[in-house]
Write an enzyme that holds these catalytic residues in place. Sequence first.
Site, PDB file in Angstrom:
ATOM      1  N   SER A 111      -8.437   5.442  -1.943  1.00 23.39           N
ATOM      2  CA  SER A 111      -8.303   5.468  -0.543  1.00 23.39           C
ATOM      3  C   SER A 111      -7.705   6.659   0.168  1.00 23.39           C
ATOM      4  O   SER A 111      -8.079   7.627  -0.139  1.00 23.39           O
ATOM      5  CB  SER A 111      -7.636   4.227  -0.057  1.00 23.39           C
ATOM      6  OG  SER A 111      -7.879   3.820   1.420  1.00 23.39           O
TER       7      SER A 111
ATOM      8  N   ASP B  79     -14.024   1.194   0.711  1.00 25.76           N
ATOM      9  CA  ASP B  79     -12.715   1.552   0.182  1.00 25.76           C
ATOM     10  C   ASP B  79     -12.439   1.124  -1.317  1.00 25.76           C
ATOM     11  O   ASP B  79     -12.812   0.086  -1.582  1.00 25.76           O
ATOM     12  CB  ASP B  79     -11.657   0.629   1.050  1.00 25.76           C
ATOM     13  CG  ASP B  79     -10.106   1.126   0.943  1.00 25.76           C
ATOM     14  OD1 ASP B  79      -9.697   1.668  -0.343  1.00 25.76           O
ATOM     15  OD2 ASP B  79      -9.540   0.946   1.998  1.00 25.76           O
TER      16      ASP B  79
END
Length: 285
Positions: free
Chosen positions: A39, A161
Amino acid sequence: MEKATIVLEGGATRGVFTSGVLDYLMEKDLYFSNVIGVSAGSCNAVDYVSKQPGRTRDCMIPTDKSLNYVNGLRTFIKEKSLMNMDMIFDKFPHETFPFDFETYFKSETKCEIVATNCLTGEAEYLEEGKDEKRLMKICRASCSMPLVSPIVNVDEVPYLDGGLADSIPIRHAQELGNEKIVVILTRNKGYRKKTMKSSIVNLYRKQYAAYPNLVKTILTRSFMYNKEMNHIERLEREGKIFVLRPEVKPVSRIERNAATLKAFYDHGYQLMEREYDRLIKYLEV
């Protein structure tokens, strides 16, 4: 270059802590053979490999309104994205804060960026060694938070993500075979994720009904995260890994105050400066 793996947790704007840590390491010219970014940690990872101290900090701490990458409500509704992803992964690297693609692609460091495959619900550890557009796209995929960011297609595969499937890829790091592993976290010691509320569970199920494996991964995320943290803390106690985490209250996930972000960045820098000798000792034993 140290033959070791450094793992970088995400956390959206909490990643500015990691920026401070890595900037200090770059100033000391300390680089590792393997980097894994998740991320927001993926943005830190690529800037570390491209040897650009200060770049992630500058991208994450807006100095004026034109550089604010968090969308307002009206833009969020229109673009279906809380973050201005075009600004972060197109305008910033090519115009505002130029990314050194040449240095990145020439680096001997193996850089892996974690993204969650929406079809399988599993983490994938993506790499790119020559295509500028694809590199930024996999970073974008890794940073695309569910519900507030669109799915990103890479090589015709939908991703979100990386933290959904593997928030802190310590087990993957162990599989790489390096004896030394450094983990940079963005939460305080002892932090554990809480069980998701039923209203949020229903929202995920509705939003991603076409991706049942992704939904399963999201709904078990807190359990898997806490399991990973237990594993990390056990390895840390045994002296098998080096862990650095904030010692002050972390900023919020979408912090917008520049002074607050700068203070958290400074904390990361100063903490790494303080712990540097301990890190070197760990690497040399």
